[in-house]
Design a protein around this motif. Structure first.
Motif: not given
Ligand code: ATP
Ligand code: MG
Lengths: 288, 327
Positions: A287, B30, B33, B35, B54-61, B100, B178, B210
Motif C-alpha cells: 500500500t 481495512f 472500514h 474501502a 471523491p477523495n477516499g472513495s476507493g479508486k486507488t484501492t 497513486e 491521477e 478529479h
C-alpha cells in the motif's frame, strides 16, 4: 490450445527474453553499489586493515591482550587479514550488512518503487531472490574488500611470508593464501545468516532505517546473549557464536567437521529467515 | 487441433469481445472500514474509462487490487481476459500503470530510473532498451531533463517520468491514477492528447482523475465511485443522460405557462415570476412539442432552452455536496 486461449483469443502473453534474470540481477547490483552511502561504507571497511596495520607498525610491540592474531602481524602481513576480520566481525561487518539488508525491501517499499517493480511485473518470488542475491553480493564484496586490503596493507607494511599456523606448523605462502580464501568464504557464509535476517525484517516495514537498526540489533542481541555465562547451553546455537570460527582454518589439522557444522548452522539461520521473508512478502499488501 | 477445439474456436467469433478489464463483486476491508464494496467494473476494449469519485472513495484501492498489489477480500478481477492475480506474470507486461503518483529512486537520474525498470522487465528487449527509453522520455517532454537526478525533479517532472515508465513498452491497457496531478496546463493538455493518441492506437485506458472537465473531453466511458461503491457506470453519453434534462422557458405569462406544463405532465415545475421564466424537468417530453403547446395556447414565448447537466453537476448530484470525506 488451452481453455484460457479460447476464452481470450486476443491475448498473447509476451515472451520472456533469455538472460532476463541476469539483467535484473545486474541492475540490482548496480543499484546497491552505485549508492554513495554503500560505497562510503566499503571505503570505511577498507580503511580498517590499513589503520590496524599502521597502528601495529608505529607502536612498540608489547604482549598481552588485543584481538586474535594481533601479535603475529609483525611476523607476517597475512595475519593482518585475520586481525581485521576479527575486529570487523562483531562490529563493522554486521553494521554494513545490516544497513544493506535492512534497506533491501523496506527501502523500496518506503519509496514506493516496490509497487512499480511488482507491476512491471517482477513476481514476488523473483523480488525476494534478486534482493537476496544483491545483499549476498554486497556482503561478499564487503568481506573481500577487508580481505584484499588486509593482504595489500599487510604485504606492504610487513611482507608476506610462509605462514606459521596456530598449531606451530609452517606452511608455504601459497597454502596460507588458500587458507585466507577459505577464511573469507567462511565469513561470507557466517554473515549470510544475518543478511537473511535483515531481508526478513525488511519485508515487515516500509521504514528502512527501522529495518536496518533491527537487523543490527539482532546481531548485537546475539552477541550479548553469547556473553552471558548462565546461557552457555544456548551459546552453540546463537547466530553469532561461531562467527570467529574461521581460526580453525589456521591450524595444521583443520577440523572440517566443526567448520561444516558451523556453516550448516549459518545456512540454517539463512533458510529459516528467508522462508519467513517469503511467507511475508508473498502475502504482503503493498500500500506504500 | 481436434474437432471440438475447432468448433470452440469458431464459436468464440460470435461471442462478445473480451473486455480489457472486468471485476465482479470486488470487495476490500481495512479493519471494519469497507474501502471497496462490491465493485463490478466493466471496461470494454478500446475505451477511455474515466474512473471518478471523491477523495477516499476507493479508486486507488481498487486499482491496487486490479494490479495484484493488494489482495481482495472478495470478488474477481479479469485483466485482458485473464484472471488476476493468477495470470499476473503473463498479463502485467501488457499493462502500463501509474498508481497513486510516481515513485522512483531519488539519487538516480530520470533515465537511470527508466533503465532500472526496463531491466526488471523480462519481456523487454535489451537491444531496444535505450531507444525505447529515449522515446518514452520524448513522449512526455523530459528529454532535456533525462540526466537530472529524480530528487531534483519538479512535481510535474516527476509525474511525467511516471507516465514515461508506463509507456516503456507497447501496452494493451494503461491504468493511470491521477496522471495530471501537478501538471501545468501544457502538461495537462499533453496528457489529454497522449491519451487520445494511445486510444486511437487501440490501447484501452483507465484513468482516474478529479479534473472532470478533462475527463469529459477524453472519456468514452465513466464509472463513479462513492464511499467504496460504484454508483454508476456506462458510456459517457449514457451516464450524462441520467441527469434529468431541464427545460427553461422565458415568458411574461409565467403562471399560465406553469399550469400548461403541469397539464402536459412535466415534473418539478418551478415558476420564477421575478425573472419572467420557469424551469421544469423535461422527462420524456420532446422540447419542440412543449414549444408548440405553449404557442398554440396563445402564450407569449420569448425563449426555450434545454439544459443538460455536465459531468460535474452529475458527479455532485451523485456523490453529494458535502466537502468532508465519507467513511
Ligand atoms: N492501507 C490502508 N489501511 C487502512 N485504510 C486504508 C488503506 N489504504 C486506503 N485506506 C482507506 O480506504 C479508503 C479508500 O482510499 P483510496 O486511496 O482508495 O481512495 P481514493 O478514491 O483513491 O481517494 P483519492 O481521490 O484521495 O486518491 C480511504 O478511506 C482510506 O483511508
Ligand atoms: Mg487515490
Amino acid at each position: 490450445m488451452s481453455s484460457s486461449d479460447v476464452l481470450a483469443p486476443a491475448f498473447v502473453a509476451p515472451t520472456r527474453y533469455r538472460g532476463a534474470f541476469g539483467r535484473l540481477y545486474r541492475s540490482e547490483v548496480r543499484l546497491i553499489l552505485g549508492r554513495r552511502r554503500n560505497v562510503a561504507m566499503l571505503v570505511v571497511l577498507s580503511i580498517v586493515p590499513l589503520l590496524i596495520g599502521i597502528a601495529v607498525k608505529v607502536s612498540t610491540p608489547r604482549g598481552g591482550d588485543g584481538p586474535q592474531f594481533l601479535g603475529q602481524i609483525t611476523g607476517n602481513g597475512l595475519f593482518l587479514v585475520f586481525t581485521a576480520l576479527t575486529v570487523g566481525m562483531p562490529l563493522f561487518l554486521p553494521l554494513v550488512v545490516g544497513v544493506v539488508a535492512g534497506d533491501s525491501v523496506a527501502g523500496e517499499a518506503g519509496l514506493g518503487t516496490l509497487r512499480y517493480l511488482l507491476t512491471v511485473p517482477v513476481t514476488r518470488s523473483r523480488v525476494l531472490i534478486v534482493k537476496t542475491l544483491g545483499v549476498l553480493t554486497f556482503t561478499a564484496t564487503a568481506v573481500l574488500v577487508v580481505g584484499l586490503m588486509g593482504i595489500l596493507a599487510g604485504g606492504i607494511l610487513f611482507g608476506l611470508h610462509d605462514v606459521t599456523l596456530l598449531s606451530g606448523d609452517t606452511v608455504s605462502l601459497g597454502n596460507g593464501l588458500l587458507r585466507t580464501l577459505g577464511v573469507i568464504a567462511y565469513v561470507i557464509v557466517a554473515l549470510f545468516g544475518l543478511a537473511a535476517g535483515g531481508l526478513f525484517v525488511s519485508t515487515l516495514t516500509e521504514n528502512a532505517i527501522a529495518a536496518m537498526a533491527t537487523t543490527v540489533g539482532i546481531a548485537v542481541l546475539s552477541l550479548l546473549l553469547d556473553a552471558v555465562p548462565q546461557l552457555s547451553g544456548l551459546h552453540p546455537y546463537l547466530l553469532t557464536h561461531n562467527w570467529l570460527g574461521f581460526g580453525e582454518l589456521l591450524r595444521g589439522q583443520v577440523d572440517t567437521g566443526a567448520l561444516l557444522s558451523w556453516s550448516g548452522l549459518h545456512l540454517a539461520y539463512a533458510a529459516v529467515f528467508l522462508s519467513l521473508a517469503w511467507a511475508r512478502l508473498s502475502t504482503k499488501d503493498v500500500t506504500g | 487441433m481436434t474437432a471440438t477445439e475447432t468448433s470452440a474456436a469458431v464459436r468464440q467469433g460470435d461471442a462478445p469481445p473480451v473486455p480489457a478489464l472486468r471485476t465482479h463483486g470486488l470487495t476490500r476491508r481495512f479493519g471494519h472500514h469497507l474501502a471497496v464494496d462490491d465493485v463490478s467494473l466493466l471496461v470494454p476494449r478500446g475505451a477511455v474509462y474515466g474512473f471518478l469519485g471523491p477523495n477516499g472513495s476507493g479508486k486507488t484501492t481498487t486499482i491496487r487490487m486490479l494490479l495484484g498489489l493488494l489482495s481482495a477480500d472478495d470478488g474477481e478481477v479479469e485483466l485482458l481476459g485473464q484472471p488476476m492475480p493468477r495470470a499476473l506474470a503473463r498479463v502485467l507486461p501488457r499493462v502500463g500503470a501509474l498508481i497513486e503518483g510516481p515513485a522512483f529512486h531519488p539519487y538516480l537520474t530520470g533515465a537511470a530510473n527508466l533503465r532500472r525498470l526496463d531491466a526488471s522487465d523480462a519481456t523487454a528487449d535489451p537491444a531496444t532498451s535505450s531507444a525505447r527509453i529515449a522515446d518514452a522520455l520524448a513522449r512526455v517532454g523530459l528529454t532535456a531533463a533525462r540526466g537530472k537526478k529524480f530528487r531534483h525533479y519538479s512535481l510535474g517532472m516527476k509525474q511525467r517520468l511516471g507516465l514515461a515508465a508506463a509507456l516503456l513498452q507497447p501496452r494493451d491497457l494503461l491504468v493511470l491514477d491521477e496522471p495530471t496531478n501537478g501538471l501545468d496546463p501544457q502538461g495537462t493538455r499533453e496528457v489529454r492528447n497522449l491519451i487520445r493518441e494511445l486510444a486511437s492506437d487501440g490501447t484501452t485506458v483507465l484513468v482516474s482523475s478529479h479534473l472532470l472537465a478533462e475527463i469529459e473531453q477524453v472519456a468514452t466511458h465513466v464509472g463513479i465511485m462513492s464511499a467504496g461503491k460504484l454508483l454508476r457506470q456506462g458510456t459517457l453519453a449514457e451516464v450524462l443522460s441520467d441527469g434529468a434534462a431541464v427545460v427553461r422557458i422565458a415568458t411574461p405569462d409565467v403562471e399560465k405557462t406553469a399550469a400548461l406544463l403541469q397539464q402536459l405532465g412535466l415534473q418539478g415545475v418551478q415558476p420564477d415570476p421575478a425573472r419572467q421564466e420557469l424551469r421544469a424537468r423535461l422527462g420524456d417530453a420532446a422540447p419542440e412539442e412543449v414549444a408548440r403547446a405553449v404557442v398554440t395556447a396563445g402564450l407569449r414565448l420569448r425563449g426555450l432552452a434545454v439544459e443538460r447537466p455536465d459531468l460535474e453537476d452529475l458527479f455532485v448530484a451523485l456523490t453529494g455536496e458535502g466537502f468532508d470525506v465519507l467513511q
